[in-house]
Enzyme design. Structure first.
Site, mmCIF file in Angstrom:
data_model
loop_
_atom_site.group_PDB
_atom_site.id
_atom_site.type_symbol
_atom_site.label_atom_id
_atom_site.label_comp_id
_atom_site.label_asym_id
_atom_site.label_seq_id
_atom_site.Cartn_x
_atom_site.Cartn_y
_atom_site.Cartn_z
ATOM 1 N N ALA A 74 -98.833 0.174 -16.024
ATOM 2 C CA ALA A 74 -100.147 -0.277 -15.559
ATOM 3 C C ALA A 74 -100.234 -0.494 -14.054
ATOM 4 O O ALA A 74 -101.313 -0.408 -13.479
ATOM 5 C CB ALA A 74 -100.531 -1.560 -16.304
ATOM 6 N N GLN A 116 -99.246 4.328 -9.861
ATOM 7 C CA GLN A 116 -100.344 4.997 -9.148
ATOM 8 C C GLN A 116 -101.496 5.380 -10.080
ATOM 9 O O GLN A 116 -102.658 5.148 -9.763
ATOM 10 C CB GLN A 116 -99.808 6.269 -8.477
ATOM 11 C CG GLN A 116 -98.850 6.014 -7.344
ATOM 12 C CD GLN A 116 -99.547 6.064 -5.989
ATOM 13 O OE1 GLN A 116 -100.620 6.618 -5.841
ATOM 14 N NE2 GLN A 116 -98.921 5.472 -5.006
ATOM 15 N N ASN A 135 -87.002 10.051 -21.488
ATOM 16 C CA ASN A 135 -88.339 9.731 -21.976
ATOM 17 C C ASN A 135 -88.370 9.568 -23.487
ATOM 18 O O ASN A 135 -89.152 8.771 -24.004
ATOM 19 C CB ASN A 135 -89.343 10.785 -21.508
ATOM 20 C CG ASN A 135 -89.787 10.498 -20.087
ATOM 21 O OD1 ASN A 135 -90.361 9.450 -19.820
ATOM 22 N ND2 ASN A 135 -89.496 11.394 -19.169
ATOM 23 N N VAL A 138 -100.143 10.213 -21.398
ATOM 24 C CA VAL A 138 -100.360 10.800 -20.077
ATOM 25 C C VAL A 138 -99.014 11.111 -19.418
ATOM 26 O O VAL A 138 -98.863 12.107 -18.717
ATOM 27 C CB VAL A 138 -101.188 9.834 -19.199
ATOM 28 C CG1 VAL A 138 -101.358 10.369 -17.781
ATOM 29 C CG2 VAL A 138 -102.550 9.564 -19.844
ATOM 30 N N HIS A 155 -98.794 20.723 -21.647
ATOM 31 C CA HIS A 155 -99.216 20.272 -20.311
ATOM 32 C C HIS A 155 -98.044 20.509 -19.361
ATOM 33 O O HIS A 155 -97.232 19.637 -19.089
ATOM 34 C CB HIS A 155 -99.622 18.798 -20.316
ATOM 35 C CG HIS A 155 -99.880 18.276 -18.928
ATOM 36 N ND1 HIS A 155 -100.855 18.803 -18.120
ATOM 37 C CD2 HIS A 155 -99.279 17.316 -18.199
ATOM 38 C CE1 HIS A 155 -100.832 18.179 -16.950
ATOM 39 N NE2 HIS A 155 -99.885 17.275 -16.977
#
Length: 328
Positions: A12, A15, A107, A131, A189
């Site tokens: 949060a 950037q 990740n 995201v 993506h």
């Protein structure tokens, strides 16, 4: 006044988070009549928690009428408690000399834990948008780590690629993006994604007919969209944060409030359409209504397009196999 919607955001104070939170609190994501409670997660390190506190102070100082409450924490179960929407922005960035497979594994740990926390404490109808990169595979990991939640509620962000493609078409045609419809971005993506304007229209007229230049499509348009993130890092010295935040808002707004029949691109678990194996989180054209998305089915795929779809699928399959051992 409506009951507040609980929106969890990870990373949060980063950037993208900083570019995102003020717009959520002002009503841009869920509407000007929808109060929100922000539930903000940051890393359990002093610097990150201090930065988060500073962002929360600024949010307070905006006196947003729709901001009904805030929580700041380093505990995923606190951040995700009863969350209606979860924006998973925080991810481990690729450091110097780091192999892509190492990045995947780092990740995978984060998104396994976050999926499990969502599974335990979030609303049973939570809408999840990943995201943080690699977004499709991170979303797949979170989905697989949350067996009690609906798989279709885990999505990955391809809206940035979609918006980038629109802007390139707008520049090529000299027409505003507002009149453009029926664009789709297929796949991952990543630079392998395939922006496809074969069905797209500008003010009702075929974009493919207007451009009529397959060499431009293959050698300029597709690579420009694919490498746009790298071009921004080169120019700005840091990655695209405001445009990523904007795409996240577009994605969630359309998912929750509906796209009014327009096609939008979302990374969603495949149902087997277009030869994409079931469960792979893949960019497709969808329409959205009443908080649900529907795949646009039965689009013809020509040989040129199939080649790109196969390439981006192969990359996703490779990523998936790289983390398979962590998912049991």
């Amino acid at each position: 006044m409506k009951a507040p919607v609980r929106v969890a955001v990870t990373g949060a104070a980063g950037q993208i988070g900083y570019a995102l939170l003020f717009r959520i609190a002002s009503g841009e994501m869920l509407g000007k009549d929808q109060p929100v409670i922000l539930q903000l997660l940051e890393l359990p390190v002093d610097k990150a928690q201090a930065a988060l506190k500073g962002v929360m102070m600024e949010l307070e100082d905006c006196a947003f009428p729709l901001l009904a409450g805030m929580v700041g924490t380093d505990d995923a179960e606190v951040a995700f408690k009863d969350a209606d929407i979860a924006l998973l922005v925080g991810a481990r960035p690729r450091g110097p000399g780091m192999e892509r497979k190492d990045l995947l594994l780092e990740n995978a740990k984060i998104f396994t834990a976050q999926g499990a926390a969502l599974n335990k404490v979030a609303s049973r109808d939570v809408k999840v948008l990943v995201v943080g990169n690699p977004a499709n595979t991170n979303a797949y990991i979170a989905m697989k780590s949350a067996p009690d939640l609906k798989p279709e509620n885990f999505t990955a962000m391809l809206r940035l690629d979609h918006n980038r493609a629109l802007s390139q078409l707008s520049a090529k045609l000299g027409k505003p993006v507002g009149g453009m419809e029926k664009l789709v971005v297929w796949g991952n993506h990543s630079p392998t994604m395939y922006p496809d304007y074969r069905f797209a229209t500008a003010d009702g007229a075929s974009i493919a007919d207007a451009i009529n230049d397959q060499e431009w499509n293959a050698n300029t348009f597709i690579p420009t969209v694919g490498k746009r993130g790298a071009a921004i890092i080169e120019a700005r010295g840091s990655s695209s944060a405001a445009s990523a935040a904007n795409a996240a808002i577009d994605h969630v707004r359309d998912w929750v409030l509906g796209s009014n029949g327009k096609w939008v691109t979302m990374g969603v678990p495949s149902d087997g359409s277009y030869g994409i194996p079931e469960g792979v989180i893949f960019g497709f054209a969808v329409t959205t209504e009443n908080g649900k998305y529907t795949l646009v089915k039965d689009l013809p795929v020509d040989d040129f397009s199939q080649k790109y779809i196969d390439k981006t699928l192969a990359e996703l399959e490779e990523e998936r196999s790289g983390v398979a051992h962590l998912l049991g």
